[in-house]
Each structure stands twice: as structure tokens, then as C-alpha cells.
Design an enzyme around this catalytic site. Structure first.
Site, PDB file in Angstrom:
ATOM      1  N   CYS A   1      -2.294   9.347   2.289  1.00 31.57           N
ATOM      2  CA  CYS A   1      -1.575   8.937   1.403  1.00 31.57           C
ATOM      3  C   CYS A   1      -2.582   8.716  -0.097  1.00 31.57           C
ATOM      4  O   CYS A   1      -2.606   9.185  -1.206  1.00 31.57           O
ATOM      5  CB  CYS A   1      -1.297   7.043   1.446  1.00 31.57           C
ATOM      6  SG  CYS A   1      -3.425   6.263   1.539  1.00 31.57           S
TER       7      CYS A   1
ATOM      8  N   GLU B   1       0.414  -1.535  -0.248  1.00 29.97           N
ATOM      9  CA  GLU B   1      -0.046  -0.171  -0.276  1.00 29.97           C
ATOM     10  C   GLU B   1       1.035   0.967   0.079  1.00 29.97           C
ATOM     11  O   GLU B   1       1.422   1.852   1.028  1.00 29.97           O
ATOM     12  CB  GLU B   1      -0.839   0.315   0.907  1.00 29.97           C
ATOM     13  CG  GLU B   1      -1.654  -1.593   1.397  1.00 29.97           C
ATOM     14  CD  GLU B   1      -2.709  -0.844  -0.068  1.00 29.97           C
ATOM     15  OE1 GLU B   1      -3.435   0.220  -0.578  1.00 29.97           O
ATOM     16  OE2 GLU B   1      -3.691  -1.478  -0.180  1.00 29.97           O
TER      17      GLU B   1
END
Length: 442
Positions: free
Chosen positions: A228, A194
Site C-alpha cells: 500500500c 487503512e
């Protein structure tokens, strides 16, 4: 222990985890504030409640997810039945980041444990207060043969990556993600990465500008931009650019006051290294709003930057901070030229009321996930996979997808004994022509 008892045991343990998080919520929120002044509201919504919500969903569905799944058998195997068995990979390593240190550590842990894996968690050393609370909670709820927390810095992560694992789950930067992928390749270990990237946000001339400004301001400056999936830069139609900038400035003031440094609702930059990186990005830029910084406080005000050079550091690196570049466009070709300069991002956001406009970008460009007329909220849907593509990551999790990520699906065919068609056995003779016709028909 049969599978039903094993699943019951896992559920009981995960229920105790949920209760312990609820019991220790104040301690968790205090730890998040101590690490980088994360506001209590953000701590509840994006950390503790997020994890508890995932636990409730998992507890409700775990028995169903773990059952063998019957599938329609192939006529080529007649007579037979076919099904899929769910089994854990085995020993799982999870390396968690600092920006959402509770949520991004616990979410993969609960999915991996629910699937029956033995888990080792390495939380971030940059959020020591939160990592300590995580370790206390895990130690109280789990036996160390189920889930174990190993704290430390780069040297601990490096040592862990040198060991052989059955699965590795990493959340963090692209550069470290490559290191993890290389380490996993030595043993052909499957990985979920990720990562991140420069997630664009496009605003065309038909967008509801007031709503767009409010939602973009929230999504960009949440967690001081250390998210993010935060919009990394805006592409705004030239005809509405000035109006949108005016509205963004207004929303920043509404949300964080005339002096955001005094706002209890704005987090701080995680450490001096990250602060210096962001501070350097602002040098030589045309600042429309904000730009005020304090090294002692690790503070950077919510900042709008006008038309940065695409070759500048600001536009070459993922920002990961409270700085929002704004670039105007006249037509779709300009948008395409800019987007094609970057690797596949973790997210894309489009504000428009033109269906043809946003559908074009949903299909034309590859990205992890995104929203139309909002930002970041796709993470909250448990039925949507969350993950990147290309440089923004590989693999996905959340909800059922998270359970499946840490589960090997074992294919089984059970053949009946009452009939054995001899056509497959040698000697084959001259069967090829008519066997091909049969196989083509099947």
C-alpha cells in the site's frame, strides 16, 4: 479481577502468542509462499518478525500505557485533581487484507487485545493458507471470548458489518473502505480505515541517483509491488531522467536477475482478477523494461513505463503491482500540477539533497507519511503513527499509537469536599462583569 492482574493476564497471553509465532514460523512462511510465492526473506522481515517485534515492544510497555494519567487540573475546578482512565471500546471487528496477510491481520489484533477489547478477526479469503494458519494460532492462544477468527468471503464480511460493533478496523481498498464507513455510520461506530492511493516519488536533479535507484527498486517491487505504501509513480527531473532509468534497469537485474521469472525473490500476483487488471494497464504503454507476463504463473515482470498519459488507467488507479510509471518534470510547477490531480496519498517520497525542496513538499501537500531519500521504511518506526488522510484513510496505529487507537480515554475530575466556592450557584445577581474578569484571568 483488578487491573494489575488483568494486565498481567493480557501480557501472559501475548507472550504465548509470540512464542507460538516463533514456533510456527516455518508453517507461516510456507503458507505465504503457497498463497502467492512470497519469498522467505520478505516473509520474515515484513510478516513474522514485524509482528514479533511489535509484540516485544508492547510487552515491554503495556503496564505503563494502561496506568491512569494524571493531568494538570483547571483552576476553575479548584480544589480538584484530574486524570485520564484508559478503557477498552468493547467489541472490535478487524477486517484484514491479502497483501501482507499475516502482518496486517495480527498487528491490529494484538493492539486491540492489549487494550482489553474483545476481538473478531476476518482474515482475507484470497490467502487461504495464511488465513488457516492464523486461525490455528489464534485458537490455540486465545479463548474465543478474547479473540475469534471468522473465515469467509464477501458474504461473511457483509454479515459482520451488519452487526453492531464498538470499533471497526479495516485495511483494504478505498472502494471497500467507503462500504465499511457507511456500515459503521449506521451505529455511529468509530473506525480506522487503512486504505491506499497513488503515492508519488519525486527525484530531483540533486539526488544521489545510484542510491535512489536501489531504494526505489526495492520498495516498488517488494511483494511484487502489492504494497500500500509502494511508490506508485516517479516524478523525475528531466536532466537526470535517462540516467535514473539506466540505474533502475541495472538494479532490477542485480536484484532479480536477467530473467526475473526465475528469481526466488519475486512474489506473484495474488489472483487472476488482479493479474488481468495489471495486464490491461500495460496495453498501449511505452515500456522501457520488463513488460513480460504469464497468466498461468500470475507473473508480471518488474516493469518501467515511460511518460504514460495522465488520463490512462495506469495513472488513474492505484497500481498495486510491479509496474512503475516514470514522468519527467522541468520545474516545481509541473510537479504541483500533477500532484494536485490526485487525492491525498498514503505516502510520499522525495529524493533530494536540497532541504528547501523537500520541505516545500512536506508542508505543501497532505499525505499519510513518507520518507526523504528512501521509501516505505517509516513503517518500521514504532514511535511513528501509520495511517492515511482523506481518501487514503483515517486513524493510525503501530506501537503506542496502536494501543491508543483501541482505547477510550475517559476524563475524570475528582473534586475536594473541604471547600465549595458558591460563585457558580444561582441566584447570580450582578456577578457577570467581575466573574468574566476572573475567568479571563484564569
Amino acid at each position: 479481577m483488578d487491573q494489575i492482574e488483568e494486565i498481567k493476564k493480557r501480557k501472559n497471553t501475548l507472550f504465548r502468542l509470540k512464542q507460538e509465532i516463533i514456533l510456527r514460523e516455518t508453517d507461516i512462511l510456507d503458507a505465504l509462499f503457497a498463497d502467492f510465492k512470497k519469498p522467505m526473506f520478505e516473509g520474515v522481515v515484513t510478516e513474522t518478525n514485524f509482528v514479533c517485534s511489535e509484540l516485544r515492544y508492547l510487552l515491554k510497555n503495556l503496564h505503563r500505557w494502561t496506568r491512569p494519567k494524571a493531568v494538570w487540573p483547571s483552576w476553575k475546578n479548584f480544589p480538584s485533581t484530574s486524570y485520564i482512565l484508559k478503557e477498552p471500546y468493547g467489541k472490535v471487528l478487524i477486517i484484514a487484507p491479502w497483501n501482507y496477510p499475516f502482518h496486517l491481520a495480527l498487528l491490529p489484533v494484538i493492539s486491540a487485545y492489549a487494550a482489553g477489547n474483545q476481538v473478531v478477526l476476518k482474515p482475507s479469503e484470497l490467502t487461504p493458507h495464511t488465513s488457516a494458519i492464523i486461525a490455528e494460532i489464534i485458537e490455540k492462544v486465545f479463548h474465543k471470548t478474547q479473540v475469534e477468527v471468522l473465515q469467509g468471503g464477501v458474504e461473511v464480511a457483509t454479515a459482520l458489518l451488519e452487526k453492531r460493533w464498538d470499533y471497526i478496523f479495516f485495511t483494504g481498498s478505498i472502494s471497500v473502505g467507503k462500504v465499511v464507513a457507511n456500515a459503521a455510520a449506521v451505529h455511529l461506530t468509530p473506525v480506522t480505515l487503512e486504505l491506499g492511493g497513488k503515492s508519488p516519488c519525486i527525484v530531483d536533479e540533486t539526488a544521489s541517483l545510484e542510491l535512489a535507484a536501489r531504494r526505489i527498486t526495492w520498495g516498488k517491487f517488494l511483494n511484487a509491488g502489492q504494497t500500500c505504501v509502494a511508490p506508485d509513480f516517479l516524478l523525475v527531473h528531466a536532466s537526470v531522467k535517462d540516467q535514473l532509468i539506466h540505474l533502475l534497469k541495472k538494479e532490477i537485474t542485480v536484484m532479480y536477475g536477467q530473467d526475473p521469472a526465475l528469481s526466488p525473490d519475486l512474489a506473484r500476483i495474488i489472483n487472476l482478477k488482479q493479474w488481468l487488471r495489471l495486464h490491461e494497464m500495460l496495453k498501449g504503454q511505452n515500456i522501457l523494461a520488463g513488460g513480460i507476463t504469464s497468466e498461468n504463473e500470475l507473473y508480471i515482470a518488474p516493469t518501467l513505463v515511460d511518460e504514460p498519459n495522465l488520463d490512462s488507467t495506469l495513472m488513474q488507479q492505484e497500481i498495486f503491482g510491479p509496474i512503475l510509471p516514470i514522468i519527467s518534470f522541468q520545474d516545481k510547477n509541473e510537479i504541483d500540477e500533477i500532484l494536485m490531480k490526485y487525492e491525498k496519498p498514503l505516502a510520499m517520497y522525495i529524493f533530494s539533497t536540497q532541504e528547501a525542496f523537500y520541505k516545500n513538499y512536506l508542508t505543501k501537500f497532505s499525505f499519510g507519511g513518507g520518507c526523504i531519500n528512501d521509501v516505505a521504511i517509516h513503517l518500521a518506526c514504532k514511535n511513528l503513527p501509520f495511517g492515511g488522510v482523506g481518501h487514503s484513510g483515517m486513524g493510525a496505529y503501530h506501537g503506542r499509537i496502536g494501543f491508543d487507537t483501541f482505547t477510550h480515554q475517559k476524563s475524570i475530575v475528582k473534586k475536594a469536599n473541604w471547600l465549595d466556592i458558591p460563585i457558580r450557584y444561582a441566584p447570580y445577581g450582578n456577578r457577570v462583569r467581575w466573574v468574566k474578569k476572573i475567568l479571563d484571568w484564569l
